[in-house]
Design a protein around this motif. Structure first.
Motif, PDB file in Angstrom:
ATOM      1  N   GLY A  53       0.826  -1.195   0.000  1.00 50.11           N
ATOM      2  CA  GLY A  53       0.000   0.000   0.000  1.00 50.11           C
ATOM      3  C   GLY A  53       0.860   1.245   0.000  1.00 50.11           C
ATOM      4  N   GLY A  54       0.219   2.394   0.063  1.00 53.96           N
ATOM      5  CA  GLY A  54       0.940   3.652   0.170  1.00 53.96           C
ATOM      6  C   GLY A  54       1.824   3.953  -1.019  1.00 53.96           C
ATOM      7  N   SER A  55       2.971   4.559  -0.741  1.00 61.48           N
ATOM      8  CA  SER A  55       3.839   5.057  -1.815  1.00 61.48           C
ATOM      9  C   SER A  55       4.360   3.950  -2.712  1.00 61.48           C
ATOM     10  N   TYR A  56       4.598   2.767  -2.161  1.00 62.21           N
ATOM     11  CA  TYR A  56       5.065   1.668  -3.010  1.00 62.21           C
ATOM     12  C   TYR A  56       3.974   1.220  -3.980  1.00 62.21           C
ATOM     13  N   ALA A  57       2.730   1.342  -3.579  1.00 65.99           N
ATOM     14  CA  ALA A  57       1.627   1.006  -4.480  1.00 65.99           C
ATOM     15  C   ALA A  57       1.464   2.066  -5.562  1.00 65.99           C
ATOM     16  N   TYR A  58       1.674   3.353  -5.197  1.00 66.28           N
ATOM     17  CA  TYR A  58       1.458   4.442  -6.142  1.00 66.28           C
ATOM     18  C   TYR A  58       2.649   4.678  -7.061  1.00 66.28           C
ATOM     19  N   SER A  65      10.826   5.321   2.431  1.00 68.23           N
ATOM     20  CA  SER A  65       9.377   5.123   2.464  1.00 68.23           C
ATOM     21  C   SER A  65       9.007   3.977   3.402  1.00 68.23           C
ATOM     22  N   ASP A  66       7.922   4.176   4.138  1.00 71.08           N
ATOM     23  CA  ASP A  66       7.419   3.111   5.004  1.00 71.08           C
ATOM     24  C   ASP A  66       6.804   2.000   4.169  1.00 71.08           C
ATOM     25  N   ILE A  67       6.861   0.790   4.693  1.00 65.48           N
ATOM     26  CA  ILE A  67       6.243  -0.355   4.034  1.00 65.48           C
ATOM     27  C   ILE A  67       4.939  -0.656   4.758  1.00 65.48           C
ATOM     28  N   ASP A  68       3.848  -0.719   4.028  1.00 67.50           N
ATOM     29  CA  ASP A  68       2.592  -1.152   4.626  1.00 67.50           C
ATOM     30  C   ASP A  68       1.872  -2.066   3.656  1.00 67.50           C
ATOM     31  N   PHE A  69       1.077  -2.958   4.200  1.00 63.38           N
ATOM     32  CA  PHE A  69       0.336  -3.926   3.404  1.00 63.38           C
ATOM     33  C   PHE A  69      -1.161  -3.742   3.631  1.00 63.38           C
ATOM     34  N   ARG A  70      -1.930  -3.999   2.577  1.00 64.56           N
ATOM     35  CA  ARG A  70      -3.384  -3.971   2.639  1.00 64.56           C
ATOM     36  C   ARG A  70      -3.911  -5.259   1.998  1.00 64.56           C
ATOM     37  N   ASP A  91      -2.537  -4.568  12.308  1.00 71.15           N
ATOM     38  CA  ASP A  91      -1.289  -4.725  13.052  1.00 71.15           C
ATOM     39  C   ASP A  91      -0.531  -3.413  12.924  1.00 71.15           C
ATOM     40  N   ARG A  92      -0.527  -2.631  13.988  1.00 69.31           N
ATOM     41  CA  ARG A  92       0.047  -1.290  13.923  1.00 69.31           C
ATOM     42  C   ARG A  92       1.565  -1.304  13.811  1.00 69.31           C
ATOM     43  N   LYS A  93       2.197  -2.333  14.348  1.00 71.55           N
ATOM     44  CA  LYS A  93       3.656  -2.387  14.283  1.00 71.55           C
ATOM     45  C   LYS A  93       4.148  -2.441  12.841  1.00 71.55           C
ATOM     46  N   THR A  94       3.439  -3.151  12.000  1.00 72.50           N
ATOM     47  CA  THR A  94       3.843  -3.290  10.600  1.00 72.50           C
ATOM     48  C   THR A  94       2.961  -2.479   9.660  1.00 72.50           C
ATOM     49  N   ASP A  95       2.004  -1.725  10.215  1.00 72.21           N
ATOM     50  CA  ASP A  95       1.072  -0.937   9.404  1.00 72.21           C
ATOM     51  C   ASP A  95       0.394  -1.823   8.372  1.00 72.21           C
ATOM     52  N   THR A  96      -0.196  -2.913   8.859  1.00 73.08           N
ATOM     53  CA  THR A  96      -0.920  -3.848   8.000  1.00 73.08           C
ATOM     54  C   THR A  96      -2.404  -3.792   8.330  1.00 73.08           C
ATOM     55  N   VAL A  97      -3.235  -3.658   7.300  1.00 68.01           N
ATOM     56  CA  VAL A  97      -4.688  -3.665   7.476  1.00 68.01           C
ATOM     57  C   VAL A  97      -5.270  -4.692   6.512  1.00 68.01           C
ATOM     58  N   ILE A  98      -6.066  -5.611   7.062  1.00 66.59           N
ATOM     59  CA  ILE A  98      -6.683  -6.657   6.247  1.00 66.59           C
ATOM     60  C   ILE A  98      -8.185  -6.638   6.508  1.00 66.59           C
TER      61      ILE A  98
END
Length: 358
Positions: A53-58, A65-70, A91-98
């Motif tokens: 997600g985020g900048s890596y997705a865009y 850049s932070d790494i986050d997953f959706r 999971d806030r530690k890894t900024d993951t939202v499922i």
């Protein structure tokens, strides 16, 4: 986490833009920080898809850049047949939202930008993709309607207000700032009334008068008259206005960090219009903005800022152009006004029947 990212950078392969290939993020799934993906009973083999997600997705990522997953996970049988409820796992530690599949469907039906983009990644952007996940991607057109104009446009307008508020609060006298807040609140109310098209339960009047607060010269007042208004609609309306006033008042003078946030708001405003235009004109969700990467990075890096902290006229020219393009695309779009709920319901039932077997 920094150690893990550093290891990925050491082992990864650079592409032509100097960004490590998205496939290298799959290595994160085997680390201690991400073990919850395999161990949590609602995740594991129930995950339909998981992507960056985020900048890596865009495509606007840079070295730090932070790494986050959706992602999306199947509902449990107890959610579908019993009494348990589940909407999303964070999971806030890894900024993951499922998201749960059923919640994802509800958001997709509204063309919610934050969820639409999950279905528009490049193939390499998915670190987990099950057969059902692929079927969801194959059927994403079920959720693409002219609602995208209001949904993406609404998000973009919220970003524009943040820019206007942040810039204005540092340079305007109090009375002018109060007028600016009033304009922003009124814009928000217009969006509220557009969302609730049948809103006919009363009226509200906002206006500026001599302040009762001794710290102000003038302030905003409200005269409201409602009858038989559902409490949740009332709460939503006041929540919208409260959010505008709160976001305006809580931020003080800008620093470097705040400037970076403004630049990101400015970039995401344009990106949202870009995505909306693709959906309306082509019927496609294109999350990674490869062709426009240069423009987006220039905005994010402050290339359209003035010395006094404002934005150059060129930025607002670009913004106006994209707004007009989206309005035109909305009028000319071949997409339906509303989703075909018969087909959507058939697909949802098909997936949820499969969920009972996992």
């Amino acid at each position: 986490m920094d150690r893990i990212i550093g290891q990925i950078a050491a082992d990864g392969e650079l592409n032509e833009m100097g960004v490590y290939k998205l496939k290298d993020f799959k290595k994160l799934l085997d680390t201690e920080e991400y073990k919850f993906l395999k161990e949590h009973p609602r995740l594991g083999n129930r995950i339909m898809l998981l992507g960056v997600g985020g900048s890596y997705a865009y495509g606007t990522d840079y070295e730090n850049s932070d790494i986050d997953f959706r992602g999306i996970t199947l509902n449990l049988p107890s959610d579908l047949l019993g009494l348990t409820k589940f909407e999303q796992y964070e999971d806030r530690k890894t900024d993951t939202v499922i998201y749960s599949f059923n919640k994802m469907i509800r958001l997709l039906l509204e063309c919610n930008p934050n969820t639409c983009e999950i279905l528009g990644l490049e193939k390499e952007g998915y670190v987990i993709l099950s057969e059902l996940g692929q079927e969801l991607l194959d059927n994403r057109s079920l959720f693409l309607t002219k609602r995208a104009a209001k949904s993406f446009g609404g998000y973009a307008q919220a970003q524009i207000r943040r820019l206007q508020n942040a810039i204005a609060r540092d340079s305007m006298p109090q009375a002018q700032r109060e007028q600016h807040i009033l304009n922003s609140v009124q814009n928000s109310l217009e969006e509220f009334h557009r969302h609730f098209a049948s809103f006919d339960k009363g009226s509200i009047r906002l206006y500026i008068d001599r302040a009762e607060n001794p710290q102000f010269e003038t302030e905003i007042f409200v005269d409201a008259n409602y009858r038989h208004l559902p409490l949740r609609d009332y709460e939503n309306m006041w929540g919208v206005m409260r959010s505008v006033v709160s976001s305006y008042d809580k931020i003080g003078k800008r620093g470097k960090k705040d400037d970076n946030h403004l630049n990101k708001h400015a970039m995401h405003t344009i990106r949202l219009f870009m995505m909306a235009i693709d959906i309306l004109e082509k019927g496609e969700i294109c999350t990674r903005r490869t062709k426009e990467q240069g423009l987006l990075l220039k905005i994010r890096n402050g290339g359209f800022r003035k010395e006094d902290g404002g934005f150059l006229p060129e930025y607002f020219d670009i913004l106006s152009d994209y707004e007009q393009r989206m309005e035109r695309a909305s009028k000319e779009s071949a997409l339906p006004e509303e989703p075909d709920m018969e087909k959507v319901e058939a697909f949802v039932e098909y997936v949820n029947r499969k969920a009972l077997e996992v």
